[in-house]
Design an enzyme around this catalytic site. Structure first.
Site, PDB file in Angstrom:
ATOM      1  N   GLU A 439       0.812  -1.319   0.149  1.00  0.00           N
ATOM      2  CA  GLU A 439      -0.040  -0.083  -0.152  1.00  0.00           C
ATOM      3  C   GLU A 439       0.923   1.276   0.129  1.00  0.00           C
ATOM      4  O   GLU A 439       0.484   2.379   0.370  1.00  0.00           O
ATOM      5  CB  GLU A 439      -0.981  -0.008   1.179  1.00  0.00           C
ATOM      6  CG  GLU A 439      -1.904  -1.103   1.456  1.00  0.00           C
ATOM      7  CD  GLU A 439      -2.380  -1.397  -0.023  1.00  0.00           C
ATOM      8  OE1 GLU A 439      -2.838  -0.522  -0.832  1.00  0.00           O
ATOM      9  OE2 GLU A 439      -2.850  -2.588  -0.156  1.00  0.00           O
TER      10      GLU A 439
HETATM   11  C1  LIG Z   1       2.842  -9.833   0.667  1.00  0.00           C
HETATM   12  C2  LIG Z   1       2.309  -8.842  -0.272  1.00  0.00           C
HETATM   13  C3  LIG Z   1       1.199  -8.539  -0.678  1.00  0.00           C
HETATM   14  C4  LIG Z   1       0.942  -7.521  -1.461  1.00  0.00           C
HETATM   15  N1  LIG Z   1      -0.505  -7.039  -2.152  1.00  0.00           N
HETATM   16  C5  LIG Z   1      -0.822  -6.478  -2.999  1.00  0.00           C
HETATM   17  C6  LIG Z   1      -2.226  -6.435  -3.640  1.00  0.00           C
HETATM   18  O1  LIG Z   1      -2.930  -6.928  -3.253  1.00  0.00           O
HETATM   19  N2  LIG Z   1      -2.373  -5.830  -4.812  1.00  0.00           N
HETATM   20  C7  LIG Z   1      -1.220  -5.043  -5.308  1.00  0.00           C
HETATM   21  O2  LIG Z   1      -1.608  -4.617  -6.473  1.00  0.00           O
HETATM   22  N3  LIG Z   1      -0.001  -5.201  -4.995  1.00  0.00           N
HETATM   23  C8  LIG Z   1       0.244  -5.941  -3.857  1.00  0.00           C
HETATM   24  N4  LIG Z   1       1.541  -5.935  -3.299  1.00  0.00           N
HETATM   25  C9  LIG Z   1       2.691  -5.142  -3.858  1.00  0.00           C
HETATM   26  C10 LIG Z   1       3.045  -3.914  -3.144  1.00  0.00           C
HETATM   27  O3  LIG Z   1       2.145  -2.858  -2.908  1.00  0.00           O
HETATM   28  C11 LIG Z   1       4.591  -3.388  -3.767  1.00  0.00           C
HETATM   29  O4  LIG Z   1       5.465  -4.462  -3.431  1.00  0.00           O
HETATM   30  C12 LIG Z   1       4.950  -2.038  -2.976  1.00  0.00           C
HETATM   31  O5  LIG Z   1       4.101  -1.248  -3.563  1.00  0.00           O
HETATM   32  C13 LIG Z   1       6.302  -1.449  -3.473  1.00  0.00           C
HETATM   33  O6  LIG Z   1       6.464  -1.827  -4.951  1.00  0.00           O
HETATM   34  P1  LIG Z   1       7.497  -2.675  -5.290  1.00  0.00           P
HETATM   35  O7  LIG Z   1       7.808  -4.171  -4.701  1.00  0.00           O
HETATM   36  O8  LIG Z   1       7.631  -2.680  -6.985  1.00  0.00           O
HETATM   37  O9  LIG Z   1       9.037  -1.894  -5.172  1.00  0.00           O
HETATM   38  P2  LIG Z   1       9.635  -0.606  -5.767  1.00  0.00           P
HETATM   39  O10 LIG Z   1       8.694   0.159  -6.525  1.00  0.00           O
HETATM   40  O11 LIG Z   1      10.613  -1.474  -6.868  1.00  0.00           O
HETATM   41  O12 LIG Z   1      10.426  -0.036  -4.872  1.00  0.00           O
HETATM   42  C14 LIG Z   1      11.754  -0.537  -4.148  1.00  0.00           C
HETATM   43  C15 LIG Z   1      12.209   0.611  -3.050  1.00  0.00           C
HETATM   44  O13 LIG Z   1      12.459   1.916  -3.616  1.00  0.00           O
HETATM   45  C16 LIG Z   1      11.663   2.791  -3.116  1.00  0.00           C
HETATM   46  N5  LIG Z   1      11.136   4.012  -3.960  1.00  0.00           N
HETATM   47  C17 LIG Z   1      10.650   3.831  -5.395  1.00  0.00           C
HETATM   48  N6  LIG Z   1      10.346   4.772  -5.691  1.00  0.00           N
HETATM   49  C18 LIG Z   1      10.640   5.957  -4.953  1.00  0.00           C
HETATM   50  C19 LIG Z   1      10.631   7.250  -4.786  1.00  0.00           C
HETATM   51  N7  LIG Z   1      10.242   7.890  -5.854  1.00  0.00           N
HETATM   52  N8  LIG Z   1      11.253   7.885  -3.751  1.00  0.00           N
HETATM   53  C20 LIG Z   1      11.678   7.144  -2.727  1.00  0.00           C
HETATM   54  N9  LIG Z   1      11.753   5.730  -2.831  1.00  0.00           N
HETATM   55  C21 LIG Z   1      11.301   5.083  -3.806  1.00  0.00           C
HETATM   56  C22 LIG Z   1      10.700   2.366  -2.320  1.00  0.00           C
HETATM   57  O14 LIG Z   1      10.091   2.882  -1.217  1.00  0.00           O
HETATM   58  C23 LIG Z   1      11.338   0.765  -2.137  1.00  0.00           C
HETATM   59  O15 LIG Z   1      11.872   1.007  -0.559  1.00  0.00           O
HETATM   60  C24 LIG Z   1       1.954  -6.922  -2.129  1.00  0.00           C
HETATM   61  C25 LIG Z   1       3.211  -7.125  -1.952  1.00  0.00           C
HETATM   62  C26 LIG Z   1       3.484  -8.079  -1.196  1.00  0.00           C
HETATM   63  C27 LIG Z   1       4.866  -8.350  -0.758  1.00  0.00           C
END
Ligand SMILES: Cc1cc2nc3c(=O)[nH]c(=O)nc-3n(C[C@H](O)[C@H](O)[C@H](O)COP(=O)(O)OP(=O)(O)OC[C@H]3O[C@@H](n4cnc5c(N)ncnc54)[C@H](O)[C@@H]3O)c2cc1C
Length: 597
Positions: A439
């Site tokens: 989220e």
């Molecule tokens: C158990 C689990 C359940 C989930 N459930 C859902 C679901 O029901 N539906 C759904 O759609 N998704 C779901 N997700 C996905 C989740 O919302 C994402 O993993 C999360 O939003 C982060 O995206 P990412 O993993 O691609 O990380 P990335 O976007 O690749 O981010 C990697 C790191 O970079 C940082 N970062 C990225 N951009 C910036 C910026 N501009 N400024 C500062 N820092 C930044 C982030 O804070 C993070 O620390 C789930 C994930 C998990 C693990």
């Protein structure tokens, strides 16, 4: 091991004595939400959560979900518990009677979600995701879509999901690739892969309604070209029954650190039939309804793990005998004193207690604004909307960070026994860990708060909140018993504004200053919001004690926790203030290639 007990007394303190919900409900015209009915709901909800969900928490962790040929099987007892939940009418509690709901205030739904989440977070995510789907359809669906899908979700016979994330994009949804090609019948063929979808496939309900972000052909690049679709697992028949299987299949389940009882699915959409919700290319705007529900839902997760860890570690600390008190034996007939005599164990317990009770006050303050948004006057709605816009990123990030800290402290109270699986303390830490990630990570919430909500509104949303704090301080300025709280709160309120101006001015020269200050700014804001709520709690407790209203020990404990919060937790604001004022240079000057030296 002590069983989790729903903290009904503290919930009533926050909702009735602090936030005066009985009057709040009456003033908004929620006539059915009488004090008696609210009490009955709390009692019944607590029984269900303590007796049915709590015993399944460890089972869910140990068994996890299993995948076989695209089907997913939830842990033993999950499905039966869900049937009981549906039969008791819990999914429909706070939804519109037009679609089969009971029309009770959303804030009552929040109280129920807290009880569910505290006893079994993984299980609670199945109905939890449905609420977001329901709110999205309520706000943006056509009458036909509401009739077909919303009624089933409200009834609980179908559940919902939120499908945003793809392998190459999570935070940056502008990059998503899932396609939506128009079909001749007005529907769309959805093709692409979504990952990490919570409750994405399971055996608990007869159908699953996926709410999916995808791109129409020739859609503009980035976030302006995203549309929102309903993609049901089974296509509904005209009579509302489930029909043909749609082209969306669970390719696998993720193996993960915690929340094992909840299925985190990879979903493959292969020309699956989808139906547009809201206008084309406005999907992200519509999805914000879902995301805001989900953010507050996730903020609750922080509170849930803080409360669960606190209860267990408190029981353990009273029971576990180890060493003698520094000030002389407190259990002279035993071989040692219970560890609750040691100041450091008390520090860990009181930190958890302050975060759990403080978190509850913040969540309930937020959900009170959701009620006002639903039923208030236009002026009320605007005010609630502004407050919620400001408080939501704080609640999501601050409560999950402090929830995780609390879960860790709960485990620490157990020493080595916390690290082994038997007591459930390491599960609480593992389950809590995801809450600062999904989220929108803490970093992303912090950018939303400082960048979008505070600086882009020229500080208006912050001023709105600091005015509320200022009004409280003015009203209590002559109240001697509250003087330590009010003086500190006034200083903090001023510092909050000064820090905002400082960062805002630096950001005009270098936009990286916003990102460099944002998490410290958010945490500072979280501690400040909590200080306001703890000062109000202290006022209630003082007044009750002065009136001789009874339950003196309860109110004295409130005062002791408020004092602990102000003396031992609130000083953390100083280090956040110093860090954010130190500027972006200490983060940005090092070349990316030189990090590895
Ligand atoms: C158990 C689990 C359940 C989930 N459930 C859902 C679901 O029901 N539906 C759904 O759609 N998704 C779901 N997700 C996905 C989740 O919302 C994402 O993993 C999360 O939003 C982060 O995206 P990412 O993993 O691609 O990380 P990335 O976007 O690749 O981010 C990697 C790191 O970079 C940082 N970062 C990225 N951009 C910036 C910026 N501009 N400024 C500062 N820092 C930044 C982030 O804070 C993070 O620390 C789930 C994930 C998990 C693990």
């Amino acid at each position: 091991m002590a069983d989790i007990k729903i903290p009904l007394r503290d919930m009533r303190f926050a909702m009735r004595e602090l936030l005066d919900w009985d009057k709040h409900y009456e003033s908004l015209g929620y006539e059915e939400a009488t004090p008696d009915l609210v009490d009955a709901i709390l009692e019944e909800g607590a029984k269900f959560c303590e007796n049915v969900l709590a015993p399944l928490n460890q089972v869910g962790d140990q068994q996890g979900c299993t995948w076989k040929d695209g089907e997913v099987f939830t842990p033993e007892g999950f499905k039966e518990a869900y049937q009981q939940f549906v039969e008791a009418g819990w999914p429909s509690l706070a939804h519109d009677p037009v679609h089969g709901g009971q029309g009770l205030p959303p804030s009552l739904g929040t109280l129920m979600s807290e009880m569910v989440g505290t006893t079994n977070w993984s299980w609670g995510m199945y109905p939890g995701l449905s609420h977001g789907a329901m709110n999205t359809l309520e706000a943006h669906g056509t009458d036909e879509q509401k009739e077909t899908y919303l009624t089933k979700l409200v009834e609980g016979s179908w559940t919902g999901t939120m499908c945003l994330t793809e392998p190459h994009c999570g935070t940056d949804l502008g990059m998503l690739r899932t396609k939506a090609e128009p079909n001749d019948d007005g529907s769309y063929a959805i093709t692409g892969t979504k990952i990490f979808i919570s409750a994405g496939e399971h055996d608990m309900a007869e159908n699953i309604v996926h709410i999916v972000l995808a791109r129409l052909p020739d859609a503009p690049a980035g976030t302006k070209g995203i549309s929102l679709f309903i993609v049901p697992k089974f296509l509904p028949e005209a009579d509302g029954s489930v029909g043909e299987r749609n082209g969306v299949v669970c390719g696998s389940l993720e193996h993960k650190m915690g929340i094992h009882g909840n299925a985190t699915a990879v979903l493959n959409f292969d020309g699956a039939k989808g139906f547009l919700i809201g206008p084309p290319n406005k999907g992200l705007n519509c999805m914000f309804t879902f995301m805001n529900t989900a953010r507050l839902g996730t903020a609750l997760q922080g509170l849930a793990h803080a409360e669960a860890g606190f209860q267990k570690s408190l029981a353990y600390a009273k029971d576990r005998l180890q060493m003698r008190s520094l000030s002389g034996p407190k259990n002279p007939d035993g071989p040692a004193d219970p560890i609750i005599v040691h100041p450091d164990v008390r520090r860990m317990l009181l930190t958890q207690k302050a975060f759990a009770e403080g978190g509850r006050m913040l969540i309930l303050l937020c959900s009170q604004q959701v009620d006002r948004l639903q039923k208030g006057s236009d002026e009320d709605k605007k005010d609630a909307d502004d407050l919620l816009a400001f408080l939501t990123p704080i609640a999501k990030a601050f409560l999950t960070e402090t929830g995780l800290e609390s879960a860790n402290l709960g485990m620490q109270c157990f020493g080595g026994h916390g690290y082994i699986a038997e007591w459930g303390m390491e599960q609480n830490v593992r389950d809590a860990r995801i809450s600062t990630i999904y989220e929108g990570t803490t970093g992303v919430q912090a950018l939303d708060l400082l960048g979008r909500k505070v600086l882009m509104s020229q500080g208006e949303l912050l001023r709105k909140f600091t005015k509320v704090v200022h009004k409280f301080c003015q009203a209590e300025i002559d109240n001697e018993a509250l003087a330590p709280y009010v003086t500190k709160l006034q200083e903090l309120n001023k510092q909050w504004g000064d820090l905002t101006l400082h960062v805002g001015a630096k950001a005009m020269e270098n936009p990286d200053e916003v990102g460099a200050a944002s998490v410290d700014y958010l945490m500072f804001s979280g501690y400040a919001v909590q200080a306001y709520l703890w000062a109000r709690a202290a006022k209630v407790a003082n007044d009750k004690l002065a009136e001789g209203a009874g339950e003196a020990d309860f109110y004295r404990a409130k005062l002791a926790t408020a004092r602990f919060y102000f003396d031992r937790i609130l000083p953390r604001t100083a280090s956040h203030a110093a860090a954010m004022q130190s500027g972006a240079g200490n983060l940005m000057d090092l070349d990316a290639e030189h990090f590895a030296f």
